[in-house]
Design an enzyme around this catalytic site. Structure first.
Site, PDB file in Angstrom:
ATOM      1  N   HIS A  66      -6.235 -10.384  19.031  1.00 42.96           N
ATOM      2  CA  HIS A  66      -7.425 -10.261  19.883  1.00 42.96           C
ATOM      3  C   HIS A  66      -7.924 -11.655  20.290  1.00 42.96           C
ATOM      4  CE1 HIS A  66     -11.320  -8.161  20.957  1.00 42.96           C
ATOM      5  NE2 HIS A  66     -11.734  -9.417  20.844  1.00 42.96           N
ATOM      6  N   GLU A  67      -8.041 -12.553  19.316  1.00 35.85           N
ATOM      7  CA  GLU A  67      -8.546 -13.902  19.606  1.00 35.85           C
ATOM      8  C   GLU A  67      -7.547 -14.712  20.424  1.00 35.85           C
ATOM      9  OE1 GLU A  67     -11.646 -14.322  19.260  1.00 35.85           O
ATOM     10  OE2 GLU A  67     -11.879 -12.551  18.011  1.00 35.85           O
TER      11      GLU A  67
END
Length: 181
Positions: free
Chosen positions: A152-153
């Site tokens: 996600h990051e």
């Protein structure tokens, strides 16, 4: 101290930009941002602090989410032993499993202030390589929830948001192909 108002919203065009590699040594400003990101994530996962400071709980932040277009991320994982912080400068995914998973109930994001239904396919296991704040090489093997957080990051650093991975016409397409966590 970072507050929700300091985290940029999905409407902000900076979230769609690719973040730049970081040079060492890190600036005092970058080190301060990293400390604030870590503090926010820890406090947001402690119920009393989250309520006191009106923080939305989060597990990870990338620098772009506070308006800094640089390649660093902070993830704080709440484990039985306590909080474990992962601070990775110039992170890259160097390997991943074939198995694909998704978060049952959907992914969330501190920059997305609404519910988004649908399956976000993620690798079940990943290896992340990058550098610590001193510039030393690090390698992290992550699985399940932690692997999802890293992916996600990393997407944020490429200007992508989690809902970009959801099929617009059929948000729950391929649910039977992947394992829910």
């Amino acid at each position: 101290m970072l507050r929700m108002k300091d985290i940029i919203d999905e409407k902000d065009k900076r979230l769609r930009q690719v973040s730049q590699e970081v040079k060492f040594p890190l600036s005092k400003e970058d080190l301060n941002h990293i400390d604030e990101m870590e503090e926010y994530l820890i406090n947001s996962q402690i119920e009393e602090m989250s309520e006191k400071y009106d923080l939305r709980p989060g597990m990870g932040l990338s620098a772009v989410q506070i308006g800094v277009l640089k390649r660093y991320i902070v993830i704080v994982h709440d484990t039985e032993e306590g909080f474990i912080s992962y601070i990775v400068i110039n992170p890259k995914m160097t390997s991943h499993s074939e198995e694909v998973i998704y978060v049952d109930g959907g992914e969330g994001c501190l920059s997305v202030n609404r519910d988004v239904d649908g399956i976000v396919p993620r690798y079940a296991r990943v290896t992340i390589e990058g550098y610590d704040i001193e510039g030393n090489p690090i390698k992290i093997r992550a699985r399940e929830e932690l692997a999802v957080a890293f992916q996600h990051e990393l997407d944020h650093l490429e200007g992508k948001l989690f809902f970009d991975k959801i099929d617009k016409k059929n948000p729950f397409q391929n649910a039977e192909k992947y394992r829910a966590i």
